[in-house]
Scaffold this motif. Structure first.
Motif, mmCIF file in Angstrom:
data_model
loop_
_atom_site.group_PDB
_atom_site.id
_atom_site.type_symbol
_atom_site.label_atom_id
_atom_site.label_comp_id
_atom_site.label_asym_id
_atom_site.label_seq_id
_atom_site.Cartn_x
_atom_site.Cartn_y
_atom_site.Cartn_z
ATOM 1 N N MET A 198 46.984 39.155 80.658
ATOM 2 C CA MET A 198 46.081 38.063 80.969
ATOM 3 C C MET A 198 46.101 37.757 82.462
ATOM 4 O O MET A 198 47.120 37.954 83.134
ATOM 5 N N PRO A 199 44.981 37.284 83.014
ATOM 6 C CA PRO A 199 44.925 36.971 84.448
ATOM 7 C C PRO A 199 45.910 35.866 84.800
ATOM 8 O O PRO A 199 46.099 34.934 84.019
ATOM 9 N N PRO A 200 46.566 35.957 85.953
ATOM 10 C CA PRO A 200 47.543 34.927 86.332
ATOM 11 C C PRO A 200 46.847 33.616 86.667
ATOM 12 O O PRO A 200 45.653 33.593 86.971
ATOM 13 N N PRO A 201 47.585 32.520 86.625
ATOM 14 C CA PRO A 201 46.976 31.235 87.006
ATOM 15 C C PRO A 201 46.507 31.259 88.452
ATOM 16 O O PRO A 201 47.108 31.915 89.297
ATOM 17 N N ARG A 202 45.408 30.577 88.734
ATOM 18 C CA ARG A 202 44.922 30.479 90.112
ATOM 19 C C ARG A 202 45.837 29.543 90.895
ATOM 20 O O ARG A 202 46.176 28.459 90.426
ATOM 21 N N ARG A 203 46.254 29.969 92.054
ATOM 22 C CA ARG A 203 47.144 29.152 92.860
ATOM 23 C C ARG A 203 46.409 27.929 93.383
ATOM 24 O O ARG A 203 45.268 28.016 93.817
ATOM 25 N N ARG A 204 47.074 26.826 93.377
ATOM 26 C CA ARG A 204 46.471 25.607 93.905
ATOM 27 C C ARG A 204 46.194 25.771 95.385
ATOM 28 O O ARG A 204 47.043 26.230 96.148
ATOM 29 N N GLY A 205 44.995 25.401 95.779
ATOM 30 C CA GLY A 205 44.624 25.480 97.181
ATOM 31 C C GLY A 205 44.084 26.821 97.604
ATOM 32 O O GLY A 205 43.643 26.966 98.744
ATOM 33 N N ALA A 206 44.146 27.834 96.692
ATOM 34 C CA ALA A 206 43.620 29.153 97.053
ATOM 35 C C ALA A 206 42.109 29.097 97.081
ATOM 36 O O ALA A 206 41.490 28.486 96.218
ATOM 37 N N PRO A 207 41.459 29.679 98.064
ATOM 38 C CA PRO A 207 39.992 29.643 98.124
ATOM 39 C C PRO A 207 39.388 30.411 96.975
ATOM 40 O O PRO A 207 39.888 31.462 96.585
ATOM 41 N N ARG A 208 38.328 29.876 96.384
ATOM 42 C CA ARG A 208 37.661 30.527 95.281
ATOM 43 C C ARG A 208 36.744 31.618 95.788
ATOM 44 O O ARG A 208 36.167 31.512 96.855
ATOM 45 N N SER A 256 40.855 28.573 75.621
ATOM 46 C CA SER A 256 41.426 27.242 75.857
ATOM 47 C C SER A 256 42.904 27.339 76.226
ATOM 48 O O SER A 256 43.388 26.586 77.081
ATOM 49 N N CYS A 257 43.622 28.277 75.606
ATOM 50 C CA CYS A 257 45.032 28.475 75.961
ATOM 51 C C CYS A 257 45.158 28.878 77.431
ATOM 52 O O CYS A 257 45.983 28.332 78.177
ATOM 53 N N LEU A 258 44.340 29.835 77.841
ATOM 54 C CA LEU A 258 44.402 30.319 79.215
ATOM 55 C C LEU A 258 43.983 29.240 80.212
ATOM 56 O O LEU A 258 44.572 29.111 81.287
ATOM 57 N N ARG A 259 42.989 28.464 79.835
ATOM 58 C CA ARG A 259 42.528 27.385 80.719
ATOM 59 C C ARG A 259 43.621 26.337 80.880
ATOM 60 O O ARG A 259 43.897 25.884 81.995
ATOM 61 N N GLU A 260 44.251 25.945 79.784
ATOM 62 C CA GLU A 260 45.320 24.950 79.848
ATOM 63 C C GLU A 260 46.519 25.480 80.624
ATOM 64 O O GLU A 260 47.276 24.711 81.222
ATOM 65 N N ALA A 261 46.702 26.804 80.614
ATOM 66 C CA ALA A 261 47.831 27.414 81.321
ATOM 67 C C ALA A 261 47.565 27.550 82.817
ATOM 68 O O ALA A 261 48.422 28.035 83.551
ATOM 69 N N GLY A 262 46.393 27.156 83.270
ATOM 70 C CA GLY A 262 46.119 27.128 84.695
ATOM 71 C C GLY A 262 45.123 28.142 85.202
ATOM 72 O O GLY A 262 44.872 28.215 86.403
ATOM 73 N N ARG A 263 44.541 28.941 84.289
ATOM 74 C CA ARG A 263 43.533 29.901 84.740
ATOM 75 C C ARG A 263 42.241 29.156 85.067
ATOM 76 O O ARG A 263 41.960 28.100 84.510
ATOM 77 N N SER A 264 41.468 29.723 85.952
ATOM 78 C CA SER A 264 40.157 29.146 86.210
ATOM 79 C C SER A 264 39.291 29.344 84.968
ATOM 80 O O SER A 264 39.585 30.205 84.122
ATOM 81 N N ALA A 265 38.226 28.559 84.848
ATOM 82 C CA ALA A 265 37.358 28.680 83.684
ATOM 83 C C ALA A 265 36.784 30.086 83.537
ATOM 84 O O ALA A 265 36.806 30.665 82.442
ATOM 85 N N PRO A 266 36.262 30.711 84.623
ATOM 86 C CA PRO A 266 35.747 32.076 84.477
ATOM 87 C C PRO A 266 36.838 33.073 84.077
ATOM 88 O O PRO A 266 36.613 33.954 83.251
#
Length: 207
Positions: free
Chosen positions: A191-201, A141-151
């Motif tokens: 920890m994995p960096p946050p996913r950039r907004r607009g970056a293709p999944r 939940s910490c990582l998700r709130e910090a901007g990581r994708s759910a996976p």
């Protein structure tokens, strides 16, 4: 006052059981051992916990409640900063390094000791496993709130759990609390960096 005395005794017995189960293993500890460690007459332990399985369950419930209190405290301390919350969790686990280096992780010790258990001891094992799952969910939940994708958040939380328990095992094997301290200090940076907004999944950036 009499009821309070009984309640105090139950708490003392439960705390003593947690310490002894951690240091010696569930199978090696008797109710009389716990009574002696808690400085309670032998009859007192049987009054509060007529069977060892009941005491094992009480010890597991206490450990589970302590984990929940820790996580709730971290949420309250860092309500708007999930990365600080994650780092605080790692720091809290690092503080257990001296005792882990001597006796191992108390939760994993009980889970291993109770493999194949039935009845109340099986319930105790399930409670402890739920506690590990709660820590993992908290990290996710910490990582998700910090901007990581759910996976990515799930993967990162799983890696964190592996770091924690792997370093705990190495600390015990080597008698070196630094193994756990170092792993927990490094965990937030891995920890994995946050996913950039607009970056293709599903696509990696070009090398």
């Amino acid at each position: 006052m009499r009821g309070k005395k009984k309640s105090d005794r139950a708490v003392r017995l439960t705390l003593a059981a947690q310490r002894l189960f951690h240091r010696s293993g569930v199978g090696a500890v008797s109710l009389r051992d716990v009574a002696a460690a808690a400085r309670v007459p032998a009859g007192g332990v049987f009054y509060h916990f007529p069977t060892k399985a009941r005491l094992v369950l009480a010890a597991a419930e206490a450990r589970r409640a302590a984990a929940t209190r820790l996580l709730e405290g971290l949420r309250a301390a860092h309500p708007d900063d999930p990365e600080a919350r994650f780092a605080a969790l790692a720091a809290a686990l690092a503080e257990t390094a001296p005792v882990v280096a001597r006796y191992g992780c108390p939760v994993m010790r009980m889970i291993a000791d109770l493999a194949g258990a039935t009845g109340e001891e099986r319930k105790a094992r399930a409670l402890l496993q739920d506690g590990l799952a709660e820590v993992e969910a908290f990290a996710a939940s910490c990582l998700r709130e910090a901007g990581r994708s759910a996976p990515a958040a799930r993967r990162g939380a799983g890696l964190f759990l592996q770091d924690w328990q792997g370093a705990s095992a190495l600390s015990l094997a080597r008698g070196d609390p630094g193994m756990l301290r170092d792993a927990m200090a490094a965990a937030p940076g891995r920890m994995p960096p946050p996913r950039r907004r607009g970056a293709p999944r599903g696509r990696r950036p070009p090398a």
